[in-house]
Write a protein that holds these residues in place. Structure first.
Motif, PDB file in Angstrom:
ATOM      1  N   GLY A 203      33.333  56.497  27.413  1.00  0.00           N
ATOM      2  CA  GLY A 203      34.395  57.258  26.764  1.00  0.00           C
ATOM      3  C   GLY A 203      35.742  56.598  26.955  1.00  0.00           C
ATOM      4  N   ALA A 204      36.666  56.860  26.046  1.00  0.00           N
ATOM      5  CA  ALA A 204      37.959  56.180  26.034  1.00  0.00           C
ATOM      6  C   ALA A 204      38.685  56.287  27.365  1.00  0.00           C
ATOM      7  N   ALA A 205      38.846  57.510  27.870  1.00  0.00           N
ATOM      8  CA  ALA A 205      39.584  57.698  29.110  1.00  0.00           C
ATOM      9  C   ALA A 205      38.843  57.072  30.289  1.00  0.00           C
ATOM     10  N   ASP A 206      37.524  57.294  30.369  1.00  0.00           N
ATOM     11  CA  ASP A 206      36.741  56.779  31.485  1.00  0.00           C
ATOM     12  C   ASP A 206      36.663  55.261  31.465  1.00  0.00           C
ATOM     13  N   GLY A 207      36.460  54.685  30.290  1.00  0.00           N
ATOM     14  CA  GLY A 207      36.385  53.236  30.192  1.00  0.00           C
ATOM     15  C   GLY A 207      37.698  52.573  30.546  1.00  0.00           C
ATOM     16  N   SER A 208      38.796  53.105  30.044  1.00  0.00           N
ATOM     17  CA  SER A 208      40.106  52.554  30.346  1.00  0.00           C
ATOM     18  C   SER A 208      40.421  52.675  31.828  1.00  0.00           C
ATOM     19  N   GLU A 209      40.058  53.817  32.416  1.00  0.00           N
ATOM     20  CA  GLU A 209      40.305  54.033  33.841  1.00  0.00           C
ATOM     21  C   GLU A 209      39.501  53.064  34.688  1.00  0.00           C
ATOM     22  N   ALA A 210      38.253  52.829  34.311  1.00  0.00           N
ATOM     23  CA  ALA A 210      37.418  51.883  35.051  1.00  0.00           C
ATOM     24  C   ALA A 210      37.994  50.472  34.980  1.00  0.00           C
ATOM     25  N   ALA A 211      38.427  50.059  33.797  1.00  0.00           N
ATOM     26  CA  ALA A 211      39.008  48.727  33.631  1.00  0.00           C
ATOM     27  C   ALA A 211      40.302  48.597  34.422  1.00  0.00           C
ATOM     28  N   ARG A 212      41.128  49.645  34.391  1.00  0.00           N
ATOM     29  CA  ARG A 212      42.388  49.624  35.140  1.00  0.00           C
ATOM     30  C   ARG A 212      42.127  49.547  36.643  1.00  0.00           C
ATOM     31  N   LEU A 213      41.216  50.376  37.129  1.00  0.00           N
ATOM     32  CA  LEU A 213      40.930  50.412  38.557  1.00  0.00           C
ATOM     33  C   LEU A 213      40.343  49.083  39.036  1.00  0.00           C
ATOM     34  N   ALA A 214      39.449  48.507  38.266  1.00  0.00           N
ATOM     35  CA  ALA A 214      38.871  47.213  38.635  1.00  0.00           C
ATOM     36  C   ALA A 214      39.944  46.130  38.683  1.00  0.00           C
ATOM     37  N   SER A 215      40.837  46.130  37.695  1.00  0.00           N
ATOM     38  CA  SER A 215      41.899  45.122  37.641  1.00  0.00           C
ATOM     39  C   SER A 215      42.844  45.252  38.827  1.00  0.00           C
ATOM     40  N   GLU A 216      43.214  46.478  39.157  1.00  0.00           N
ATOM     41  CA  GLU A 216      44.121  46.703  40.285  1.00  0.00           C
ATOM     42  C   GLU A 216      43.456  46.337  41.610  1.00  0.00           C
ATOM     43  N   THR A 217      42.176  46.649  41.752  1.00  0.00           N
ATOM     44  CA  THR A 217      41.455  46.308  42.981  1.00  0.00           C
ATOM     45  C   THR A 217      41.389  44.804  43.168  1.00  0.00           C
ATOM     46  N   VAL A 218      41.105  44.078  42.100  1.00  0.00           N
ATOM     47  CA  VAL A 218      41.054  42.620  42.169  1.00  0.00           C
ATOM     48  C   VAL A 218      42.412  42.059  42.569  1.00  0.00           C
ATOM     49  N   THR A 219      43.470  42.577  41.977  1.00  0.00           N
ATOM     50  CA  THR A 219      44.813  42.073  42.279  1.00  0.00           C
ATOM     51  C   THR A 219      45.169  42.290  43.744  1.00  0.00           C
ATOM     52  N   ARG A 220      44.861  43.467  44.271  1.00  0.00           N
ATOM     53  CA  ARG A 220      45.144  43.736  45.686  1.00  0.00           C
ATOM     54  C   ARG A 220      44.346  42.799  46.588  1.00  0.00           C
ATOM     55  N   TYR A 221      43.079  42.581  46.241  1.00  0.00           N
ATOM     56  CA  TYR A 221      42.228  41.721  47.048  1.00  0.00           C
ATOM     57  C   TYR A 221      42.749  40.288  47.042  1.00  0.00           C
ATOM     58  N   VAL A 222      43.096  39.797  45.866  1.00  0.00           N
ATOM     59  CA  VAL A 222      43.567  38.416  45.751  1.00  0.00           C
ATOM     60  C   VAL A 222      44.874  38.222  46.516  1.00  0.00           C
ATOM     61  N   SER A 223      45.766  39.213  46.458  1.00  0.00           N
ATOM     62  CA  SER A 223      47.080  39.053  47.091  1.00  0.00           C
ATOM     63  C   SER A 223      47.046  39.255  48.597  1.00  0.00           C
ATOM     64  N   SER A 224      46.135  40.090  49.102  1.00  0.00           N
ATOM     65  CA  SER A 224      46.194  40.445  50.516  1.00  0.00           C
ATOM     66  C   SER A 224      45.017  39.951  51.341  1.00  0.00           C
ATOM     67  N   THR A 225      43.899  39.633  50.714  1.00  0.00           N
ATOM     68  CA  THR A 225      42.686  39.321  51.464  1.00  0.00           C
ATOM     69  C   THR A 225      42.180  37.908  51.217  1.00  0.00           C
ATOM     70  N   MET A 226      42.293  37.439  50.003  1.00  0.00           N
ATOM     71  CA  MET A 226      41.715  36.147  49.628  1.00  0.00           C
ATOM     72  C   MET A 226      42.635  35.024  50.093  1.00  0.00           C
ATOM     73  N   ARG A 227      42.374  34.485  51.268  1.00  0.00           N
ATOM     74  CA  ARG A 227      43.245  33.489  51.875  1.00  0.00           C
ATOM     75  C   ARG A 227      42.563  32.127  52.006  1.00  0.00           C
ATOM     76  N   CYS A 228      41.847  31.701  50.989  1.00  0.00           N
ATOM     77  CA  CYS A 228      41.096  30.447  51.117  1.00  0.00           C
ATOM     78  C   CYS A 228      41.363  29.511  49.944  1.00  0.00           C
ATOM     79  N   TYR A 229      42.563  29.561  49.362  1.00  0.00           N
ATOM     80  CA  TYR A 229      42.872  28.654  48.256  1.00  0.00           C
ATOM     81  C   TYR A 229      42.800  27.196  48.707  1.00  0.00           C
ATOM     82  N   HIS A 230      43.087  26.967  49.990  1.00  0.00           N
ATOM     83  CA  HIS A 230      43.054  25.603  50.503  1.00  0.00           C
ATOM     84  C   HIS A 230      41.649  25.026  50.525  1.00  0.00           C
ATOM     85  N   THR A 231      40.627  25.866  50.450  1.00  0.00           N
ATOM     86  CA  THR A 231      39.249  25.359  50.459  1.00  0.00           C
ATOM     87  C   THR A 231      38.772  24.955  49.070  1.00  0.00           C
TER      88      THR A 231
END
Length: 302
Positions: free
Chosen positions: A84-112
């Protein structure tokens, strides 16, 4: 009708080796299409930098200090909500925000990236996809209506000279290099699975109703992140991330033809979007294009 778009720095100079920030030509755009009333797609386009945050100093002019370090990587993300429109958009938004938080605060291996420890970076990409999966499932479980939320997720991080890609679902990543277009990802659909198993001819897939039935998605019962690494050191190569709203109407050959005559990431993005709209725009359409344009040739003075 609404369009969301984003652009970063465009070419202002060129030199061999790793592109500088102002050499990158990046553009992203999303459109609800001509049939669906809502847009369930989300995208993110950004560069990743180390940064100094000053909390106190006696220096007279701290603003003049180089507080932002050189680019660690470039991140591109497309998420296509399912259901559904609301559920699908919410899932996409939540996934995108979760990825961004992970990349900025947890993913510390760019040097590898690109080193003997490359597997560490690929494992981090799998982990970020599963973080998004867990976040969407947790949100879905907390809802009283019991409606399931799901989304595709395709994430590409460029750490020169490599492009690292993780995908769940059927939003695609392509790389155009050496005058050839390569689909980096594999559609995680029941139709593609039958083709891979030899139970369906590839020519039949385009007409099969199973071509759009996901076998893996963020938030669904099954989420299987697939990772890949592609060499992008060749100047002028083009990276494309897109939802299936584009590829339902525009073939790989047509995408390659547009990239062969690319003037800018914005120009080719708008042209491909318009082509999909002209052919019906039956779904939400999202695409991100990134490149480092080739070095300009200098003509020696006589």
């Amino acid at each position: 009708m609404s369009i969301v778009e984003m652009q970063t720095a465009t070419i202002s100079g060129s030199h061999a080796g790793r592109p500088s920030d102002d050499e990158l030509d990046l553009f992203g755009i999303t459109h609800e299409g001509k049939v669906r009333p809502d847009n369930q797609d989300h995208f993110l386009l950004c560069t990743i930098h180390p940064q100094i945050v000053i909390h106190g100093t006696s220096l007279p002019d701290p603003e003049s200090l180089p507080l932002r370090g050189s680019r660690l990587g470039t991140m591109m993300l497309v998420a296509d909500g399912v259901g559904g429109a609301a559920d699908g958009s919410e899932a996409a938004r939540l996934a995108s925000e979760t990825v961004t938080r992970y990349v900025s605060s947890t993913m510390r291996c760019y040097h590898t990236a690109g080193s003997a420890k490359d597997d560490e970076f690929l494992d981090s990409l799998r982990a970020v996809a599963m973080q998004a999966h867990d976040a969407v499932r947790a949100e879905s479980a907390s809802r009283t209506d019991q409606r399931r939320m799901a989304t595709t997720l395709t994430l590409a991080i460029a750490v020169w000279p490599w492009l690292y890609v993780v995908q769940v679902g059927d939003s695609r990543c392509y790389v155009y290099s050496g005058k050839k277009l390569k689909q980096v990802t594999r559609d995680q659909t029941l139709g593609q699975q039958l083709v891979d198993e030899g139970a369906m001819a590839k020519e039949q897939l385009r007409r099969s109703p199973l071509k759009n039935v996901l076998s893996s998605a963020i938030g669904s019962d099954e989420a299987t992140p697939e990772v890949a690494r592609v060499d992008i050191r060749e100047r002028g190569c083009v990276v494309l991330l897109c939802s299936d709203g584009l590829t339902k109407h525009v073939s790989d050959d047509e995408i390659a033809q547009h990239f062969a005559t690319i003037q800018s990431a914005e120009q080719v993005s708008r042209d491909l979007l318009q082509l999909a709209l002209d052919r019906g725009g039956s779904d939400n359409i999202t695409l991100i294009v990134g490149r480092a344009p080739p070095k300009a040739r200098r003509v020696a003075a006589k």
